[in-house]
Scaffold this motif. Structure first.
Motif, short mmCIF file in Angstrom:
data_model
loop_
_atom_site.label_atom_id
_atom_site.label_comp_id
_atom_site.label_asym_id
_atom_site.label_seq_id
_atom_site.Cartn_x
_atom_site.Cartn_y
_atom_site.Cartn_z
N UNK A 1 -7.39 9.61 12.07
CA UNK A 1 -6.97 8.94 10.83
C UNK A 1 -8.16 8.78 9.88
N UNK A 2 -7.88 8.32 8.68
CA UNK A 2 -8.91 7.87 7.75
C UNK A 2 -8.64 6.40 7.46
N UNK A 3 -9.67 5.57 7.63
CA UNK A 3 -9.49 4.12 7.46
C UNK A 3 -8.95 3.81 6.06
N UNK A 4 -9.53 4.42 5.04
CA UNK A 4 -9.13 4.14 3.65
C UNK A 4 -7.65 4.43 3.41
N UNK A 5 -7.17 5.53 3.99
CA UNK A 5 -5.76 5.92 3.80
C UNK A 5 -4.83 4.94 4.52
N UNK A 6 -5.20 4.54 5.74
CA UNK A 6 -4.39 3.56 6.48
C UNK A 6 -4.28 2.25 5.69
N UNK A 7 -5.42 1.82 5.14
CA UNK A 7 -5.44 0.56 4.38
C UNK A 7 -4.57 0.68 3.13
N UNK A 8 -4.69 1.82 2.46
CA UNK A 8 -3.89 2.06 1.25
C UNK A 8 -2.40 2.11 1.60
N UNK A 9 -2.07 2.86 2.66
CA UNK A 9 -0.66 3.01 3.07
C UNK A 9 -0.06 1.69 3.57
N UNK A 10 -0.92 0.75 3.96
CA UNK A 10 -0.43 -0.57 4.38
C UNK A 10 -0.25 -1.49 3.16
N UNK A 11 -0.46 -0.93 1.98
CA UNK A 11 -0.23 -1.69 0.74
C UNK A 11 -1.34 -2.67 0.39
N UNK A 12 -2.56 -2.35 0.87
CA UNK A 12 -3.65 -3.32 0.72
C UNK A 12 -4.68 -2.95 -0.36
N UNK A 13 -4.40 -1.95 -1.16
CA UNK A 13 -5.31 -1.60 -2.26
C UNK A 13 -5.43 -2.82 -3.19
N UNK A 14 -6.67 -3.27 -3.40
CA UNK A 14 -6.89 -4.43 -4.27
C UNK A 14 -6.69 -5.78 -3.59
N UNK A 15 -6.35 -5.76 -2.28
CA UNK A 15 -6.15 -7.02 -1.55
C UNK A 15 -7.42 -7.87 -1.64
N UNK A 16 -7.26 -9.15 -1.94
CA UNK A 16 -8.40 -10.01 -2.24
C UNK A 16 -8.38 -11.28 -1.40
N UNK A 17 -9.55 -11.67 -0.91
CA UNK A 17 -9.75 -12.99 -0.29
C UNK A 17 -10.98 -13.59 -0.95
#
Length: 311
Positions: free
Chosen positions: A240-256
């Motif tokens: 896998x690619x970590x960035x793609x998994x994160x994007x596909x999980x709907x987390x682009x721009x996710x902020x804490x």
């Protein structure tokens, strides 16, 4: 080192014993990491390679904890800072010697990878172009077998000058370093990189510079270089690619807090403005949980998390 009195005393003792070395007390680590995050190191120092050997011997004799870092480009330092002495192999340990006839380079641990790659290009040595945009030092790059754009340190490294656990300086051939994806034996076995020998090949200056420029453009297009970060936050999970998994999980721009999954490249967590280590750690935990929930894949940090109270 647990109270300010003993810390100050030890700082004074270091200054007396090593008058030619510049020690800093309670130095904010956010000044020394590309993430621009991190509480104070009790004592911070940037020695030369010749100074670091007696300094470490003294710290061991004094039973004072110490940690060696490079350019701080792959570090997340806790908000509570770092106990003991932080030794940065930085500007004072950055000599580079090029043997054009043998296509060899020796670089001290504090030399910046990008600078070594550019110097190699100037004299027509090829093989290090992949490293031209990596914001780390030679020592850090060897420690984690840094790589980018299809190349990694193990492709060019022939040997490492190492300060071993017994306080001896030795030269270790590359095949003893167990280099693999973002890994070296130094992660398990004590040893401090003082320098590295690289074997390159003769090439065409204009072609080498064109490759470096191409890589530079790709980085500008794809990476959030206008915000502080520690590069790729997570290792690439197998298959896998970590960035793609994160994007596909709907987390682009996710902020804490002030930490954010970059909208430009989801593999990067950025410091939007004065983010804390706690912000980043909470964000990383959330991202891992959500990716696992959706795809059954756990994300392992590529960034090294260090300092007080990080577990």
């Amino acid at each position: 080192m647990h109270n300010s009195f003993s810390k100050k005393d030890f700082y004074n003792e270091l200054q007396e014993r090593f008058p030619e070395v510049d020690f800093l007390l309670d130095e904010p680590m956010k000044k020394h990491t590309t993430f621009r995050i991190g509480g104070p190191a009790d004592i911070y120092v940037e020695p030369s390679v010749s100074q670091v050997v007696p300094l470490i011997a003294f710290l061991k004799d004094s039973e004072v904890p110490f940690m060696v870092i490079g350019n701080g480009s792959n570090l997340l330092v806790s908000d509570d800072g770092i106990e003991g002495v932080v030794i940065s192999m930085g500007k004072s340990s950055s000599e580079v010697i090029i043997d054009e006839a043998k296509c060899e380079i020796f670089a001290e641990a504090g030399a910046m990878l990008s600078s070594v790659a550019n110097r190699a290009a100037e004299v027509g040595l090829t093989g290090l172009e992949f490293a031209s945009g990596i914001p780390g030092s030679i020592g850090g790059a060897v420690y984690m077998n840094a790589g980018a754009y299809g190349g990694e340190m193990k492709d060019v490294l022939t040997s490492v000058k190492l300060l071993n656990a017994d306080g001896q300086v030795e030269e270790i051939p590359v095949d003893k370093l167990d280099l693999s994806y973002r890994h070296s034996v130094l992660m398990e076995k004590p040893g401090i990189v003082l320098g590295a020998k690289l074997q390159l090949a003769a090439g065409d200056v204009s072609e080498i510079k064109a490759t470096i420029e191409d890589i530079r453009q790709k980085r500008i297009e794809k990476q959030p270089l206008n915000f502080p970060s520690a590069g790729s936050t997570f290792k690439r999970p197998e298959g896998f690619f970590a960035g793609k998994l994160i994007d596909d999980a709907g987390l682009r721009g996710y902020t804490v807090g002030n930490a954010q999954v970059s909208e430009k490249h989801c593999g990067f967590v950025i410091n939007k403005s004065d983010a804390t280590a706690s912000d980043v750690l909470k964000l990383m935990k959330d991202v891992d949980e959500k990716v696992y929930e959706k795809f059954g894949v756990h994300l392992t940090p590529e960034v090294r998390i260090i300092g007080r109270n990080v577990n």
